[in-house]
Design an enzyme around this catalytic site. Structure first.
Site, short mmCIF file in Angstrom:
data_model
loop_
_atom_site.label_atom_id
_atom_site.label_comp_id
_atom_site.label_asym_id
_atom_site.label_seq_id
_atom_site.Cartn_x
_atom_site.Cartn_y
_atom_site.Cartn_z
N ASN A 256 0.82 -1.08 0.13
CA ASN A 256 0.09 0.04 -0.04
C ASN A 256 0.92 1.16 -0.01
O ASN A 256 1.50 1.70 0.87
CB ASN A 256 -0.68 -0.07 1.29
N TRP A 257 0.87 1.97 -1.02
CA TRP A 257 1.97 3.01 -1.21
C TRP A 257 1.42 4.16 -0.68
O TRP A 257 1.93 5.47 -0.73
CB TRP A 257 2.22 3.31 -2.73
N LYS A 258 -0.07 4.29 -0.27
CA LYS A 258 -0.74 5.43 0.41
C LYS A 258 -0.44 6.69 -0.60
O LYS A 258 -0.39 6.53 -1.92
CB LYS A 258 -0.07 5.92 1.77
N GLY B 111 2.56 2.23 10.51
CA GLY B 111 3.26 3.20 10.74
C GLY B 111 4.08 3.49 11.94
O GLY B 111 4.66 4.64 11.99
N GLU C 26 -6.83 4.41 7.97
CA GLU C 26 -6.65 5.81 7.71
C GLU C 26 -8.07 6.52 7.00
O GLU C 26 -8.21 7.63 7.10
CB GLU C 26 -5.35 5.98 6.60
N HIS D 27 -9.54 0.98 5.00
CA HIS D 27 -8.25 1.26 5.46
C HIS D 27 -8.39 2.00 6.88
O HIS D 27 -9.35 3.00 6.96
CB HIS D 27 -7.21 1.54 4.55
N GLY E 38 2.81 -1.22 4.17
CA GLY E 38 2.72 0.29 4.10
C GLY E 38 4.22 0.73 3.68
O GLY E 38 4.72 0.54 2.68
N GLY E 39 4.74 1.34 4.59
CA GLY E 39 6.19 1.97 4.79
C GLY E 39 7.11 1.11 3.85
O GLY E 39 7.80 1.57 3.15
N GLU F 92 -5.38 -5.21 10.49
CA GLU F 92 -4.08 -4.16 10.82
C GLU F 92 -4.74 -3.53 12.13
O GLU F 92 -5.26 -2.39 12.24
CB GLU F 92 -4.44 -3.09 9.54
N SER G 289 3.46 -2.45 10.30
CA SER G 289 4.77 -2.31 10.49
C SER G 289 5.58 -3.58 10.07
O SER G 289 6.46 -3.92 10.90
CB SER G 289 5.36 -1.98 12.07
C1 PEP Z 1 -0.69 -0.03 5.86
O1 PEP Z 1 -0.89 1.12 5.76
O2 PEP Z 1 -1.50 -0.72 5.65
C2 PEP Z 1 0.41 -0.37 6.80
C3 PEP Z 1 0.36 -1.67 7.44
O3 PEP Z 1 1.38 0.48 7.06
P1 PEP Z 1 2.80 0.38 7.66
O4 PEP Z 1 3.44 -1.06 6.90
O5 PEP Z 1 3.75 1.38 7.47
O6 PEP Z 1 2.65 0.13 9.15
#
Ligand code: PEP
Length: 260
Positions: free
Chosen positions: A9-11, A173, A97, A95, A234-235, A167, A213
């Protein structure tokens, strides 16, 4: 056996030019991997270019969101038909967010899930508790409600087309990953709920990803758990090296760990 699925997920990161360079690195890094489904979810603006850059590769494309209607006066929104036209096979829905910053409710997410299925998109439906809900020991109840409401009224055939992602909000994050035991506790609970509602055959077919994470060095221990079928990243999906390493570690562990 459920083959691992790793979705990036590049957000709201990467211009089209940056996206193309990242895709090149990911394609090169994962081209030999056969026992892992790899999905990348760039921002809407890069979908078209990324779809073209993925031609001939086994990496799948997903969007990060969509509106539940196919068209209409919804300024700034993108419909399932539009993302499908650009070559998306997957779409991330619900998600945290989106829930937190855009007020998305389980009901709204449920409408999106139904439309996604109708348009043959595979929804990756996210659920998870906040830190406060975990600390007050409400986390199972919270996730049960999210599952019940966001997947309401789906038939057995529909639910079999859904991918779930657990999640925990406190892990997204933050660098604070759920332990493999915490992930397994929740994900086996989710599978039990699916089992009660739809029966064992269907429940066993559904992918339940972990997200929060995920990094190259924690992937193997997470995916070694029986109900962790992959990851939403994500990151660490924003760099070809770390995303590739996550994919390779998941693919390797699924062969040596789960299969034995
Ligand atoms: C996400 O945005 O779905 C996520 C899991 O982010 P991260 O891996 O950065 O925690």
């Amino acid at each position: 056996m459920r083959k691992p699925l790793i979705a990036g997920n590049w957000k709201m990161f990467k211009t089209t030019e940056e996206a193309l360079s990242l895709v090149e690195g990911i394609r090169a890094g994962v081209h030999k991997v056969t026992n892992c489904t790899v999905v990348i979810c760039p921002p809407f603006t890069a979908l078209d270019a990324v779809a073209k850059a993925l031609k001939g590769s086994s990496v799948d494309l997903g969007a990060q969101n969509m509106h539940p209607q196919t068209e209409g006066a919804y300024t700034g929104e993108i419909s399932p038909v539009m993302i499908k036209e650009l070559g998306c096979r997957y779409v991330i829905l619900g998600h945290s967010e989106r829930r937190q910053y855009f007020g998305e409710s389980d009901l709204f997410i449920n409408q999106k899930v139904k439309t996604a299925i109708k348009y043959s998109l595979i929804p990756i439906v996210c659920v998870g508790e906040t830190l406060e809900q975990r600390e007050s020991k409400q986390f199972l109840e919270v996730v049960k409600k999210q599952i019940d409401c966001s997947l309401a009224d789906l038939t057995k055939e529909d639910i079999a087309k859904v991918v779930l992602a657990y999640e925990p909000v406190w892990a997204i994050g933050t660098g604070r990953t759920a332990s493999p035991e915490q992930a397994e506790q929740m994900q086996s609970y989710i599978r039990r709920l699916l089992n009660e509602k739809y029966g064992q055959d269907v429940a066993q077919k559904i992918w339940i990803l972990y997200g929060g994470s995920v990094k190259p060095d924690n992937m193997a221990a997470l995916i070694a758990k029986p109900n962790v079928d992959g990851a939403l990243v994500g990151g660490a999906s924003l760099k070809a090296e770390s995303f590739t390493e996550i994919v390779l570690n998941a693919a390797k562990e699924s062969l040596v760990g789960k299969a034995s």
